[in-house]
Write an enzyme that holds these catalytic residues in place. Structure first.
Site, PDB file in Angstrom:
ATOM      1  N   HIS A  22       0.840  -1.205   0.000  1.00 28.52           N
ATOM      2  CA  HIS A  22       0.000   0.000   0.000  1.00 28.52           C
ATOM      3  C   HIS A  22       0.880   1.262   0.000  1.00 28.52           C
ATOM      4  O   HIS A  22       0.619   2.206  -0.750  1.00 28.52           O
ATOM      5  CB  HIS A  22      -0.885   0.055   1.262  1.00 28.52           C
ATOM      6  CG  HIS A  22      -1.936  -1.014   1.335  1.00 28.52           C
ATOM      7  ND1 HIS A  22      -2.087  -1.826   2.427  1.00 28.52           N
ATOM      8  CD2 HIS A  22      -2.912  -1.374   0.463  1.00 28.52           C
ATOM      9  CE1 HIS A  22      -3.113  -2.653   2.229  1.00 28.52           C
ATOM     10  NE2 HIS A  22      -3.626  -2.399   1.049  1.00 28.52           N
ATOM     11  N   LYS A  29     -16.719  -6.642   5.908  1.00 29.13           N
ATOM     12  CA  LYS A  29     -15.522  -7.481   5.731  1.00 29.13           C
ATOM     13  C   LYS A  29     -15.019  -8.052   7.063  1.00 29.13           C
ATOM     14  O   LYS A  29     -14.071  -8.805   7.078  1.00 29.13           O
ATOM     15  CB  LYS A  29     -14.405  -6.666   5.072  1.00 29.13           C
ATOM     16  CG  LYS A  29     -14.477  -6.614   3.573  1.00 29.13           C
ATOM     17  CD  LYS A  29     -13.094  -6.329   2.988  1.00 29.13           C
ATOM     18  CE  LYS A  29     -13.043  -6.549   1.489  1.00 29.13           C
ATOM     19  NZ  LYS A  29     -11.712  -6.273   0.943  1.00 29.13           N
ATOM     20  N   ARG A  47      -1.677  -5.778  -8.542  1.00 34.61           N
ATOM     21  CA  ARG A  47      -0.542  -6.639  -8.227  1.00 34.61           C
ATOM     22  C   ARG A  47      -0.283  -7.650  -9.328  1.00 34.61           C
ATOM     23  O   ARG A  47       0.839  -7.975  -9.641  1.00 34.61           O
ATOM     24  CB  ARG A  47      -0.805  -7.404  -6.923  1.00 34.61           C
ATOM     25  CG  ARG A  47      -0.673  -6.531  -5.721  1.00 34.61           C
ATOM     26  CD  ARG A  47      -1.325  -7.176  -4.541  1.00 34.61           C
ATOM     27  NE  ARG A  47      -2.769  -7.175  -4.705  1.00 34.61           N
ATOM     28  CZ  ARG A  47      -3.611  -7.278  -3.703  1.00 34.61           C
ATOM     29  NH1 ARG A  47      -3.152  -7.423  -2.487  1.00 34.61           N
ATOM     30  NH2 ARG A  47      -4.910  -7.259  -3.915  1.00 34.61           N
ATOM     31  N   SER A  64      -2.987  -8.021   2.583  1.00 31.62           N
ATOM     32  CA  SER A  64      -3.247  -7.905   4.023  1.00 31.62           C
ATOM     33  C   SER A  64      -3.653  -9.266   4.578  1.00 31.62           C
ATOM     34  O   SER A  64      -3.299  -9.626   5.702  1.00 31.62           O
ATOM     35  CB  SER A  64      -4.354  -6.884   4.276  1.00 31.62           C
ATOM     36  OG  SER A  64      -3.958  -5.606   3.835  1.00 31.62           O
TER      37      SER A  64
HETATM   38  P1  ADP Z   1      -9.903  -3.415  -0.685  1.00 33.50           P
HETATM   39  O1  ADP Z   1     -10.616  -4.095   0.424  1.00 33.50           O
HETATM   40  O2  ADP Z   1     -10.621  -2.228  -1.236  1.00 33.50           O
HETATM   41  O3  ADP Z   1      -9.372  -4.323  -1.773  1.00 33.50           O
HETATM   42  P2  ADP Z   1      -7.204  -3.248   0.307  1.00 33.50           P
HETATM   43  O4  ADP Z   1      -6.814  -2.572   1.563  1.00 33.50           O
HETATM   44  O5  ADP Z   1      -7.055  -4.735   0.236  1.00 33.50           O
HETATM   45  O6  ADP Z   1      -8.663  -2.766   0.022  1.00 33.50           O
HETATM   46  O7  ADP Z   1      -6.384  -2.641  -0.909  1.00 33.50           O
HETATM   47  C1  ADP Z   1      -6.430  -1.273  -1.183  1.00 33.50           C
HETATM   48  C2  ADP Z   1      -5.717  -0.994  -2.484  1.00 33.50           C
HETATM   49  O8  ADP Z   1      -4.346  -1.326  -2.376  1.00 33.50           O
HETATM   50  C3  ADP Z   1      -6.231  -1.795  -3.661  1.00 33.50           C
HETATM   51  O9  ADP Z   1      -6.142  -0.995  -4.811  1.00 33.50           O
HETATM   52  C4  ADP Z   1      -5.281  -2.935  -3.774  1.00 33.50           C
HETATM   53  O10 ADP Z   1      -5.202  -3.422  -5.100  1.00 33.50           O
HETATM   54  C5  ADP Z   1      -3.995  -2.233  -3.384  1.00 33.50           C
HETATM   55  N1  ADP Z   1      -3.012  -3.147  -2.837  1.00 33.50           N
HETATM   56  C6  ADP Z   1      -3.130  -3.994  -1.823  1.00 33.50           C
HETATM   57  N2  ADP Z   1      -1.996  -4.678  -1.606  1.00 33.50           N
HETATM   58  C7  ADP Z   1      -1.127  -4.232  -2.552  1.00 33.50           C
HETATM   59  C8  ADP Z   1       0.209  -4.560  -2.902  1.00 33.50           C
HETATM   60  N3  ADP Z   1       0.890  -5.508  -2.267  1.00 33.50           N
HETATM   61  N4  ADP Z   1       0.768  -3.891  -3.912  1.00 33.50           N
HETATM   62  C9  ADP Z   1       0.073  -2.965  -4.590  1.00 33.50           C
HETATM   63  N5  ADP Z   1      -1.179  -2.613  -4.330  1.00 33.50           N
HETATM   64  C10 ADP Z   1      -1.775  -3.240  -3.335  1.00 33.50           C
END
Ligand code: ADP
Length: 168
Positions: free
Chosen positions: A18, A42, A91, A129
């Site tokens: 992130h 969630k 990703r 996550s």
């Molecule tokens: P959501 O529940 O909306 O998917 P997340 O917190 O999982 O929220 O992810 C938020 C954003 O960060 C999304 O655009 C996701 O694709 C991106 N993201 C999550 N992990 C990574 C990572 N390792 N590298 C790049 N982007 C990421």
């Protein structure tokens, strides 16, 4: 006028993937708002206050980054904030289908808001996550995958079992 990127997500918890996307966004936007979704459906491990404080601690050194919570429709929030675009991380190809769906639906809801996709450094391309929580819950090391404050929070959440280094 400042061009603001909105980086929305659940951030349960925030990872270095992130942060990588936030830093990349800062290269093309004047400021970034990390928008933490309340997302009770969630059933997050960390409550909204904790998720906010972990993101805030993790971006402390980055000027031009704000961290806020939001609920309801993302496009409404983006409009209220005056954001120029939604930035999402991609990703792998597996992220694409869902992200395309969301981007097109958001465009349908508000044609004036663009979604921009950014690719993280490949060392974070496997990082989610969910995986981080799973490793920590079994006592594995998440060092280097999450900011130190998050490592600490995971240790607390899982009763001090996330300290083992890789290979220990
Ligand atoms: P959501 O529940 O909306 O998917 P997340 O917190 O999982 O929220 O992810 C938020 C954003 O960060 C999304 O655009 C996701 O694709 C991106 N993201 C999550 N992990 C990574 C990572 N390792 N590298 C790049 N982007 C990421």
């Amino acid at each position: 006028m400042k061009r603001t990127a909105i980086c929305p997500g659940t951030f349960d918890p925030v990872t270095n993937g992130h942060i990588d996307i936030v830093k990349r966004s800062l290269r093309i936007f004047d400021e970034v708002v990390v928008a933490v979704a309340t997302n009770p459906r969630k059933r997050p491990l960390f409550d909204i206050e904790k998720r906010l404080s972990l993101v805030r601690d993790s971006v402390r050194d980055l000027s031009e980054v704000r961290v806020e919570s939001f609920d309801g429709l993302l496009v409404d929030y983006v409009r209220r904030t005056g954001g120029a675009a939604i930035v999402r991380g991609l990703r792998a190809v597996s992220d694409f289908e869902y992200e395309l769906q969301m981007a097109l639906m958001n465009r349908r809801l508000d044609a004036g808001i663009e979604t921009v996709f950014m690719m993280p450094n490949e060392e974070y391309s496997f990082l989610t996550s969910t995986i981080v929580k799973e490793i920590a819950s079994f006592g594995g090391s998440v060092r280097g995958l999450v900011p130190p404050v998050v490592e600490e929070a995971l240790r607390e959440a899982f009763g001090g079992r996330s300290t083992a280094g890789a290979g220990e």
